[in-house]
Design a protein around this motif. Structure first.
Motif, PDB file in Angstrom:
ATOM      1  N   TYR A  44      18.039   6.256   8.871  1.00 53.65           N
ATOM      2  CA  TYR A  44      17.375   5.211   8.098  1.00 53.65           C
ATOM      3  C   TYR A  44      16.024   5.754   7.645  1.00 53.65           C
ATOM      4  CZ  TYR A  44      16.172   0.466   6.680  1.00 53.65           C
ATOM      5  OH  TYR A  44      15.841  -0.653   5.943  1.00 53.65           O
ATOM      6  N   VAL A  45      15.742   5.668   6.358  1.00 50.97           N
ATOM      7  CA  VAL A  45      14.543   6.267   5.785  1.00 50.97           C
ATOM      8  C   VAL A  45      13.535   5.186   5.406  1.00 50.97           C
ATOM      9  CG1 VAL A  45      13.635   7.823   4.010  1.00 50.97           C
ATOM     10  CG2 VAL A  45      15.958   8.163   4.897  1.00 50.97           C
ATOM     11  N   ILE A  46      12.298   5.398   5.825  1.00 44.91           N
ATOM     12  CA  ILE A  46      11.189   4.490   5.545  1.00 44.91           C
ATOM     13  C   ILE A  46      10.185   5.231   4.658  1.00 44.91           C
ATOM     14  CG2 ILE A  46       9.258   3.193   6.573  1.00 44.91           C
ATOM     15  CD1 ILE A  46      11.843   2.134   7.620  1.00 44.91           C
ATOM     16  N   ASP A  47       9.686   4.568   3.631  1.00 49.80           N
ATOM     17  CA  ASP A  47       8.587   5.108   2.835  1.00 49.80           C
ATOM     18  C   ASP A  47       7.307   4.749   3.597  1.00 49.80           C
ATOM     19  OD1 ASP A  47       6.480   5.575   1.087  1.00 49.80           O
ATOM     20  OD2 ASP A  47       7.511   4.752  -0.658  1.00 49.80           O
ATOM     21  N   SER A  48       6.735   5.720   4.284  1.00 51.26           N
ATOM     22  CA  SER A  48       5.556   5.484   5.125  1.00 51.26           C
ATOM     23  C   SER A  48       4.327   5.081   4.336  1.00 51.26           C
ATOM     24  CB  SER A  48       5.214   6.747   5.922  1.00 51.26           C
ATOM     25  OG  SER A  48       6.299   7.143   6.712  1.00 51.26           O
ATOM     26  N   SER A  49       4.324   5.354   3.039  1.00 51.33           N
ATOM     27  CA  SER A  49       3.155   5.017   2.221  1.00 51.33           C
ATOM     28  C   SER A  49       3.251   3.615   1.620  1.00 51.33           C
ATOM     29  CB  SER A  49       2.983   6.043   1.094  1.00 51.33           C
ATOM     30  OG  SER A  49       4.020   5.924   0.148  1.00 51.33           O
ATOM     31  N   ASP A  50       4.372   2.944   1.811  1.00 51.65           N
ATOM     32  CA  ASP A  50       4.581   1.611   1.235  1.00 51.65           C
ATOM     33  C   ASP A  50       4.626   0.566   2.355  1.00 51.65           C
ATOM     34  OD1 ASP A  50       5.164  -0.527  -0.374  1.00 51.65           O
ATOM     35  OD2 ASP A  50       7.053   0.273  -1.154  1.00 51.65           O
ATOM     36  N   VAL A  51       3.470   0.352   2.998  1.00 50.18           N
ATOM     37  CA  VAL A  51       3.419  -0.553   4.152  1.00 50.18           C
ATOM     38  C   VAL A  51       3.738  -1.997   3.776  1.00 50.18           C
ATOM     39  CG1 VAL A  51       1.920   0.867   5.597  1.00 50.18           C
ATOM     40  CG2 VAL A  51       0.895  -0.737   3.997  1.00 50.18           C
ATOM     41  N   GLU A  52       3.581  -2.336   2.487  1.00 49.61           N
ATOM     42  CA  GLU A  52       3.899  -3.699   2.053  1.00 49.61           C
ATOM     43  C   GLU A  52       5.387  -4.004   2.177  1.00 49.61           C
ATOM     44  OE1 GLU A  52       2.317  -4.344  -1.856  1.00 49.61           O
ATOM     45  OE2 GLU A  52       0.248  -4.010  -1.198  1.00 49.61           O
ATOM     46  N   ARG A  53       6.230  -2.968   2.221  1.00 45.74           N
ATOM     47  CA  ARG A  53       7.673  -3.181   2.313  1.00 45.74           C
ATOM     48  C   ARG A  53       8.238  -2.872   3.711  1.00 45.74           C
ATOM     49  NH1 ARG A  53      10.960  -0.597  -2.384  1.00 45.74           N
ATOM     50  NH2 ARG A  53      12.447  -2.191  -1.771  1.00 45.74           N
ATOM     51  N   ILE A  54       7.362  -2.606   4.653  1.00 48.00           N
ATOM     52  CA  ILE A  54       7.826  -2.301   6.017  1.00 48.00           C
ATOM     53  C   ILE A  54       8.597  -3.485   6.599  1.00 48.00           C
ATOM     54  CG2 ILE A  54       7.102  -1.816   8.398  1.00 48.00           C
ATOM     55  CD1 ILE A  54       6.815   0.664   6.730  1.00 48.00           C
ATOM     56  N   GLU A  55       8.119  -4.694   6.369  1.00 50.35           N
ATOM     57  CA  GLU A  55       8.813  -5.883   6.894  1.00 50.35           C
ATOM     58  C   GLU A  55      10.230  -5.984   6.304  1.00 50.35           C
ATOM     59  OE1 GLU A  55       8.356 -10.733   6.979  1.00 50.35           O
ATOM     60  OE2 GLU A  55       6.544  -9.526   6.713  1.00 50.35           O
ATOM     61  N   GLU A  56      10.357  -5.745   5.011  1.00 48.13           N
ATOM     62  CA  GLU A  56      11.672  -5.767   4.361  1.00 48.13           C
ATOM     63  C   GLU A  56      12.571  -4.665   4.918  1.00 48.13           C
ATOM     64  OE1 GLU A  56      13.583  -5.446  -0.164  1.00 48.13           O
ATOM     65  OE2 GLU A  56      11.416  -5.210   0.110  1.00 48.13           O
ATOM     66  N   ALA A  57      11.997  -3.480   5.107  1.00 54.46           N
ATOM     67  CA  ALA A  57      12.756  -2.361   5.677  1.00 54.46           C
ATOM     68  C   ALA A  57      13.204  -2.686   7.098  1.00 54.46           C
ATOM     69  CB  ALA A  57      11.913  -1.085   5.671  1.00 54.46           C
ATOM     70  N   SER A  58      12.340  -3.344   7.857  1.00 51.50           N
ATOM     71  CA  SER A  58      12.666  -3.737   9.225  1.00 51.50           C
ATOM     72  C   SER A  58      13.809  -4.747   9.256  1.00 51.50           C
ATOM     73  CB  SER A  58      11.420  -4.318   9.898  1.00 51.50           C
ATOM     74  OG  SER A  58      11.702  -4.701  11.223  1.00 51.50           O
ATOM     75  N   LEU A  59      13.752  -5.721   8.370  1.00 53.08           N
ATOM     76  CA  LEU A  59      14.807  -6.727   8.281  1.00 53.08           C
ATOM     77  C   LEU A  59      16.158  -6.070   7.972  1.00 53.08           C
ATOM     78  CD1 LEU A  59      15.638  -9.760   8.155  1.00 53.08           C
ATOM     79  CD2 LEU A  59      15.116  -9.654   5.718  1.00 53.08           C
ATOM     80  N   GLU A  60      16.178  -5.162   7.008  1.00 50.14           N
ATOM     81  CA  GLU A  60      17.425  -4.478   6.647  1.00 50.14           C
ATOM     82  C   GLU A  60      17.942  -3.624   7.801  1.00 50.14           C
ATOM     83  OE1 GLU A  60      19.278  -5.145   4.174  1.00 50.14           O
ATOM     84  OE2 GLU A  60      17.891  -6.236   2.887  1.00 50.14           O
ATOM     85  N   LEU A  61      17.045  -2.937   8.502  1.00 53.96           N
ATOM     86  CA  LEU A  61      17.467  -2.134   9.652  1.00 53.96           C
ATOM     87  C   LEU A  61      18.058  -3.028  10.737  1.00 53.96           C
ATOM     88  CD1 LEU A  61      17.724   0.523  11.216  1.00 53.96           C
ATOM     89  CD2 LEU A  61      15.355   0.184  11.993  1.00 53.96           C
ATOM     90  N   ASN A  62      17.420  -4.152  11.012  1.00 50.23           N
ATOM     91  CA  ASN A  62      17.946  -5.069  12.027  1.00 50.23           C
ATOM     92  C   ASN A  62      19.335  -5.586  11.647  1.00 50.23           C
ATOM     93  OD1 ASN A  62      15.862  -4.910  13.911  1.00 50.23           O
ATOM     94  ND2 ASN A  62      14.630  -6.377  12.774  1.00 50.23           N
ATOM     95  N   ASN A  63      19.550  -5.862  10.368  1.00 50.81           N
ATOM     96  CA  ASN A  63      20.885  -6.285   9.908  1.00 50.81           C
ATOM     97  C   ASN A  63      21.919  -5.193  10.179  1.00 50.81           C
ATOM     98  OD1 ASN A  63      19.955  -8.772   8.996  1.00 50.81           O
ATOM     99  ND2 ASN A  63      19.673  -8.063   6.900  1.00 50.81           N
TER     100      ASN A  63
END
Length: 182
Positions: free
Chosen positions: A90-109
């Motif tokens: 699973y890849v996270i854009d570390s420079s886009d902290v505004e989307r970390i919550e969205e990325a977290s939600l998708e990972l949890n799904n």
């Protein structure tokens, strides 16, 4: 007799195969990671509209990597690729902290899906070369990764554009697979 000996030696030299699912939000750097692992040119990368699949050989392992687009409209189709997955990256854009919550939600799904039950997860904290990139420990805190139970997981700092941290992540993937086989 010579042909039989040759066939036996080929069978003995077979590599281990892994089916790797490469997911994350759009613009996280999934395709850049895939191309970097395959030692391909990464200068011109277009957003993935469907999927890319490549075979990457690493440390006597053959990784069949499925890179699925991360646009919101495509994510609903991710589940079509879960079957027989050995490892989830699973890849996270570390420079886009505004989307970390969205990325977290998708990972949890993803982690809640039965087809991915017990599948090890490597989380690449990509784009670490950028000035605004959050450190992997910060990302781990923001995504509450320590709550992941009943599966192996690892967060790995990387910069796909520089090729940094990628092999460390793949080494972890292979180690998890070898541990699982024992």
């Amino acid at each position: 007799m010579g042909l039989l000996k040759l066939l036996r030696s080929l069978k003995a030299d077979q590599t281990n195969d892994l089916r790797v699912l490469l997911l994350g939000l759009d613009n996280a750097g999934k395709t850049t990671i895939l191309k970097a692992l395959a030692s391909e040119d990464i200068t011109h990368i277009n957003p993935t509209q469907g999927f890319n699949v490549k075979s990457v050989r690493c440390c006597n392992w053959n990784l069949t990597v499925w890179d699925i687009g991360g646009q919101k409209t495509i994510r609903q189709f991710w589940r079509n690729y879960y079957e027989n997955t050995s490892v989830l990256i699973y890849v996270i854009d570390s420079s886009d902290v505004e989307r970390i919550e969205e990325a977290s939600l998708e990972l949890n799904n993803l982690l809640e899906d039965e087809k991915l039950h017990n599948v090890p997860v490597l989380i690449y904290a990509n784009k670490q070369d950028l000035a605004l990139a959050a450190h992997p420990s910060e990302i781990s805190d923001m995504m509450d990764l320590t709550k992941i139970r009943h599966r192996a997981w690892q967060i790995q700092a990387c910069s796909a554009s520089r090729g940094e941290g990628l092999t460390d992540g793949i080494d972890w993937v292979i180690k998890q697979t070898q541990t699982k086989k024992k």
